[in-house]
Write a protein that holds these residues in place. Structure first.
Motif, PDB file in Angstrom:
ATOM      1  N   LEU A 144      -5.237  -0.629   4.671  1.00  0.00           N
ATOM      2  CA  LEU A 144      -4.580  -0.356   3.394  1.00  0.00           C
ATOM      3  C   LEU A 144      -4.104   1.095   3.364  1.00  0.00           C
ATOM      4  N   ASP A 145      -2.908   1.302   2.849  1.00  0.00           N
ATOM      5  CA  ASP A 145      -2.314   2.638   2.772  1.00  0.00           C
ATOM      6  C   ASP A 145      -3.216   3.561   1.950  1.00  0.00           C
ATOM      7  N   PRO A 146      -3.678   4.678   2.519  1.00  0.00           N
ATOM      8  CA  PRO A 146      -4.558   5.587   1.775  1.00  0.00           C
ATOM      9  C   PRO A 146      -3.848   6.446   0.740  1.00  0.00           C
ATOM     10  N   ARG A 147      -2.516   6.462   0.757  1.00  0.00           N
ATOM     11  CA  ARG A 147      -1.775   7.255  -0.225  1.00  0.00           C
ATOM     12  C   ARG A 147      -1.812   6.553  -1.579  1.00  0.00           C
ATOM     13  N   THR A 148      -1.923   7.315  -2.636  1.00  0.00           N
ATOM     14  CA  THR A 148      -2.112   6.749  -3.964  1.00  0.00           C
ATOM     15  C   THR A 148      -0.847   6.083  -4.494  1.00  0.00           C
ATOM     16  N   ASN A 149      -0.920   4.782  -4.738  1.00  0.00           N
ATOM     17  CA  ASN A 149       0.120   4.045  -5.464  1.00  0.00           C
ATOM     18  C   ASN A 149       1.511   4.238  -4.885  1.00  0.00           C
ATOM     19  N   ILE A 150       1.620   4.292  -3.551  1.00  0.00           N
ATOM     20  CA  ILE A 150       2.911   4.558  -2.929  1.00  0.00           C
ATOM     21  C   ILE A 150       3.927   3.456  -3.192  1.00  0.00           C
ATOM     22  N   VAL A 151       3.461   2.215  -3.292  1.00  0.00           N
ATOM     23  CA  VAL A 151       4.379   1.095  -3.508  1.00  0.00           C
ATOM     24  C   VAL A 151       5.061   1.201  -4.862  1.00  0.00           C
ATOM     25  N   ALA A 152       4.317   1.604  -5.874  1.00  0.00           N
ATOM     26  CA  ALA A 152       4.902   1.731  -7.218  1.00  0.00           C
ATOM     27  C   ALA A 152       5.998   2.776  -7.246  1.00  0.00           C
ATOM     28  N   MET A 153       5.906   3.768  -6.370  1.00  0.00           N
ATOM     29  CA  MET A 153       6.900   4.826  -6.337  1.00  0.00           C
ATOM     30  C   MET A 153       8.156   4.425  -5.556  1.00  0.00           C
ATOM     31  N   ALA A 154       8.015   3.451  -4.676  1.00  0.00           N
ATOM     32  CA  ALA A 154       9.160   3.055  -3.847  1.00  0.00           C
ATOM     33  C   ALA A 154       9.168   1.548  -3.624  1.00  0.00           C
ATOM     34  N   PRO A 155       9.197   0.756  -4.696  1.00  0.00           N
ATOM     35  CA  PRO A 155       9.104  -0.708  -4.539  1.00  0.00           C
ATOM     36  C   PRO A 155      10.286  -1.327  -3.803  1.00  0.00           C
ATOM     37  N   GLU A 156      11.440  -0.690  -3.868  1.00  0.00           N
ATOM     38  CA  GLU A 156      12.641  -1.287  -3.268  1.00  0.00           C
ATOM     39  C   GLU A 156      12.570  -1.334  -1.745  1.00  0.00           C
ATOM     40  N   ILE A 157      11.895  -0.380  -1.149  1.00  0.00           N
ATOM     41  CA  ILE A 157      11.873  -0.334   0.319  1.00  0.00           C
ATOM     42  C   ILE A 157      10.465  -0.491   0.892  1.00  0.00           C
ATOM     43  N   ALA A 158       9.477  -0.708   0.023  1.00  0.00           N
ATOM     44  CA  ALA A 158       8.087  -0.755   0.479  1.00  0.00           C
ATOM     45  C   ALA A 158       7.847  -1.831   1.526  1.00  0.00           C
ATOM     46  N   GLU A 159       8.525  -2.966   1.407  1.00  0.00           N
ATOM     47  CA  GLU A 159       8.317  -4.061   2.351  1.00  0.00           C
ATOM     48  C   GLU A 159       9.257  -3.979   3.548  1.00  0.00           C
ATOM     49  N   LYS A 160      10.125  -2.974   3.571  1.00  0.00           N
ATOM     50  CA  LYS A 160      11.139  -2.909   4.624  1.00  0.00           C
ATOM     51  C   LYS A 160      11.032  -1.668   5.504  1.00  0.00           C
ATOM     52  N   SER A 161      10.164  -0.756   5.143  1.00  0.00           N
ATOM     53  CA  SER A 161      10.064   0.479   5.903  1.00  0.00           C
ATOM     54  C   SER A 161       8.617   0.772   6.276  1.00  0.00           C
ATOM     55  N   PRO A 162       8.341   1.113   7.536  1.00  0.00           N
ATOM     56  CA  PRO A 162       6.979   1.463   7.933  1.00  0.00           C
ATOM     57  C   PRO A 162       6.470   2.735   7.259  1.00  0.00           C
TER      58      PRO A 162
END
Length: 211
Positions: A144-162
């Motif tokens: 799991l990504d240790p950075r806090t709430n990173i997906v909420a900050m970048a939902p548009e590309i979260a599933e497309k970028s490593p």
């Protein structure tokens, strides 16, 4: 085009452990013998379906386990030198370590957790059942990504970028060793197969050698 720098990257190493079939059979036999003599403890495992040994791996006397422990520590040094560009003075430090065995029968899993107080953690896969369903997530290791709430900050590309992906899944194979920083939160999906899933985990950190 400008270079992309891997700032805040999390290094995860994966090794194939060269173990003879005879040594592998002996290792499995030794692990089951250990389980028969010890009740075990409960940590991230579900004790109703999984056995977690005491954290005494490195004090075991079995030749198969001692050989694996030696391989573990050598791999840790290799990882450390890799991320420090060979600038870490290994001879100035000693190891502090602990290790244990997980035997998960059907339904067994490990809940999300990390390993506080250590530098490196690792897991070796001694026995992995073949999934009866190719689409099954049985026994998958998920980081799991240790950075806090990173997906909420970048939902548009979260599933497309490593660089923004929130989790990474690894389907382990037998005789594979995975090494990762101890802060990296992870968990293991339930074993859906009738066969046991056996892994050996450990934690390591360096202590300054005071002479």
């Amino acid at each position: 085009m400008k270079n992309v720098k891997p700032f805040f990257a999390t290094p995860v190493f994966q090794y194939d452990v060269n173990m003879t079939q005879e040594l592998h059979r002996t290792l499995l036999s030794d692990l089951y013998a250990w389980q028969e003599k010890e009740v075990g403890i409960e940590r991230s495992n579900n004790s109703n379906y999984g056995w977690h040994s005491e954290v005494t791996l490195f004090s075991r006397k079995e030749d198969s386990i001692k050989a694996l422990c030696a391989h573990f520590l050598k791999a840790i040094n290799t990882c450390t030198l890799e991320i420090t560009d060979n600038k870490f003075e290994l001879n100035e430090y000693n190891f502090l370590y602990e290790g244990w065995v997980n035997i998960n029968k059907k339904g067994g899993y490990n809940a999300p957790h990390d390993h506080p107080g250590y530098l490196w953690s690792a897991v070796y896969y001694a026995k992995i059942p073949t999934p009866s369903d190719a689409k099954s997530k049985s026994g998958i290791l998920e980081f799991l990504d240790p950075r806090t709430n990173i997906v909420a900050m970048a939902p548009e590309i979260a599933e497309k970028s490593p660089f923004f992906i929130p989790k990474i899944q690894i389907r382990p194979k037998e005789n594979t060793l995975i090494v990762f920083p101890s802060y990296l939160r992870h968990w293991v999906y339930p074993n859906e197969e009738d066969e046991d899933r056996i892994s050996i985990a450990f934690n390591v950190k360096y202590l300054k050698d005071i002479k």
